[in-house]
Scaffold this motif. Sequence first.
Motif, PDB file in Angstrom:
ATOM      1  N   GLU A   1      -9.293  11.977   4.087  1.00 39.28           N
ATOM      2  CA  GLU A   1      -7.910  12.037   4.566  1.00 39.28           C
ATOM      3  C   GLU A   1      -7.001  11.931   3.336  1.00 39.28           C
ATOM      4  O   GLU A   1      -7.457  11.761   2.214  1.00 39.28           O
ATOM      5  N   ASP A   2      -5.687  12.004   3.551  1.00 39.33           N
ATOM      6  CA  ASP A   2      -4.726  11.809   2.464  1.00 39.33           C
ATOM      7  C   ASP A   2      -5.023  10.470   1.787  1.00 39.33           C
ATOM      8  O   ASP A   2      -4.991   9.416   2.432  1.00 39.33           O
ATOM      9  N   PRO A   3      -5.347  10.455   0.483  1.00 34.99           N
ATOM     10  CA  PRO A   3      -5.732   9.210  -0.183  1.00 34.99           C
ATOM     11  C   PRO A   3      -4.558   8.340  -0.604  1.00 34.99           C
ATOM     12  O   PRO A   3      -4.749   7.212  -1.056  1.00 34.99           O
ATOM     13  N   ARG A   4      -3.346   8.844  -0.462  1.00 33.86           N
ATOM     14  CA  ARG A   4      -2.199   8.121  -1.012  1.00 33.86           C
ATOM     15  C   ARG A   4      -1.843   6.867  -0.208  1.00 33.86           C
ATOM     16  O   ARG A   4      -2.260   6.694   0.938  1.00 33.86           O
ATOM     17  N   ASP A   5      -1.068   6.013  -0.841  1.00 31.13           N
ATOM     18  CA  ASP A   5      -0.465   4.875  -0.157  1.00 31.13           C
ATOM     19  C   ASP A   5       0.878   5.311   0.406  1.00 31.13           C
ATOM     20  O   ASP A   5       1.513   6.247  -0.106  1.00 31.13           O
ATOM     21  N   VAL A   6       1.303   4.637   1.471  1.00 34.12           N
ATOM     22  CA  VAL A   6       2.609   4.950   2.053  1.00 34.12           C
ATOM     23  C   VAL A   6       3.470   3.692   2.111  1.00 34.12           C
ATOM     24  O   VAL A   6       2.973   2.574   2.256  1.00 34.12           O
TER      25      VAL A   6
ATOM     26  N   ALA B   1       9.854  -4.036   3.159  1.00 34.56           N
ATOM     27  CA  ALA B   1       8.915  -2.920   3.282  1.00 34.56           C
ATOM     28  C   ALA B   1       7.491  -3.440   3.147  1.00 34.56           C
ATOM     29  O   ALA B   1       7.260  -4.561   2.676  1.00 34.56           O
ATOM     30  N   ILE B   2       6.546  -2.640   3.585  1.00 36.03           N
ATOM     31  CA  ILE B   2       5.129  -2.917   3.341  1.00 36.03           C
ATOM     32  C   ILE B   2       4.493  -1.619   2.831  1.00 36.03           C
ATOM     33  O   ILE B   2       5.050  -0.531   3.005  1.00 36.03           O
ATOM     34  N   VAL B   3       3.328  -1.752   2.192  1.00 39.43           N
ATOM     35  CA  VAL B   3       2.607  -0.582   1.693  1.00 39.43           C
ATOM     36  C   VAL B   3       1.197  -0.595   2.284  1.00 39.43           C
ATOM     37  O   VAL B   3       0.501  -1.615   2.217  1.00 39.43           O
ATOM     38  N   LEU B   4       0.811   0.526   2.878  1.00 38.32           N
ATOM     39  CA  LEU B   4      -0.491   0.683   3.516  1.00 38.32           C
ATOM     40  C   LEU B   4      -1.111   2.010   3.082  1.00 38.32           C
ATOM     41  O   LEU B   4      -0.441   2.859   2.495  1.00 38.32           O
ATOM     42  N   ALA B   5      -2.384   2.190   3.395  1.00 34.17           N
ATOM     43  CA  ALA B   5      -3.046   3.460   3.114  1.00 34.17           C
ATOM     44  C   ALA B   5      -2.661   4.490   4.166  1.00 34.17           C
ATOM     45  O   ALA B   5      -2.674   4.209   5.367  1.00 34.17           O
ATOM     46  N   ALA B   6      -2.343   5.694   3.706  1.00 38.22           N
ATOM     47  CA  ALA B   6      -1.999   6.770   4.628  1.00 38.22           C
ATOM     48  C   ALA B   6      -3.158   7.068   5.573  1.00 38.22           C
ATOM     49  O   ALA B   6      -2.951   7.351   6.763  1.00 38.22           O
ATOM     50  N   ALA B   7      -4.388   7.001   5.049  1.00 35.02           N
ATOM     51  CA  ALA B   7      -5.552   7.390   5.849  1.00 35.02           C
ATOM     52  C   ALA B   7      -5.713   6.526   7.092  1.00 35.02           C
ATOM     53  O   ALA B   7      -5.987   7.035   8.183  1.00 35.02           O
ATOM     54  N   GLY B   8      -5.561   5.211   6.928  1.00 34.75           N
ATOM     55  CA  GLY B   8      -5.715   4.318   8.068  1.00 34.75           C
ATOM     56  C   GLY B   8      -4.672   4.589   9.136  1.00 34.75           C
ATOM     57  O   GLY B   8      -4.980   4.621  10.338  1.00 34.75           O
TER      58      GLY B   8
END
Length: 305
Positions: free
Chosen positions: A100-105, A164-171
């Motif tokens: 999936e998209d590996p980036r963080d969001v 804000a929070i930062v999570l994995a895009a894939a999850g």
Amino acid sequence: MRRLIVGTRKSALALTQTGWVCEQLHARFPTLEIESKTIVTKGDRILDVTLSKVGGKGLFVKEIEQALLNGEIDFAVHSMKDMPAEMPEGLMISAVTEREDPRDVLISKNGHRFHELPQGARVGTSSLRRGAQLKAARPDLEIVPLRGNIDTRLRKLEEENLDAIVLAAAGLARMGWLDRATERLSIDICVPAVGQGALGIQCRSNDEEMREFLKTLDHEATRLAITAERVLLGVLNGGCQVPIGAYAEYVDGQVRLTGFVGRPDGSLMIKEAGEGSDPVKVGRDVALRLLERGAREILASAREV
């Protein structure tokens, strides 16, 4: 008909990921009967401290791997980013699924993008890697430790006075919640975790039938890219105590890898990149250049703490 038992963590995301893998196997082998067995890992039990302070490797996989070795389960579904570089003897990753998209969001309370967050904004993350890179890009930010499953962290955005929070895009994508993301952070701002966005399906090395089932789910380009990332991690011998990230792509027969090692406070970020046809060589070369440029000292100081 063969009856199989798959091991998984019990979070909603883990169960969703495992359910998807089972659906893929059923589509290919309709006579398979698959039962899920949920297993609580050390990382799931200890939620009141950051991962970097829990210590050790494989915080989210060891108990599942032991169940595999004991014959309690036939295969396991892991997030590749949770997998240590070293594999226990007798086990193997038989398939790495398409990434999936590996980036963080970034998910912000008021719709602000990363560079629009107010001065001194409070940003929650469970990851030393994310926190260090966010601080490197925005030293004014206050990084707030944030543990728990995805739904827990989304709830804490409101409950704990975070900007804000930062999570994995894939999850988020696998849960169908990607529409909550305010911004996908570029690799230039936040290099992903090793293996982020892909699933690793693990079984016993001597279970040839299971290996035959699982290899039908393997995505070659993803596996080659993640091989480079995991070789880098293995050479660095990195754990949760040091910010480490890597992202590789396999394009036209070439693996392109970017890796970084940093200080936890974001005051020093060392990045290197490399490209080649052999993912093992690319991963090793980039790791060695990182070590030469100062990563060795960063890693050594973390082990002394």
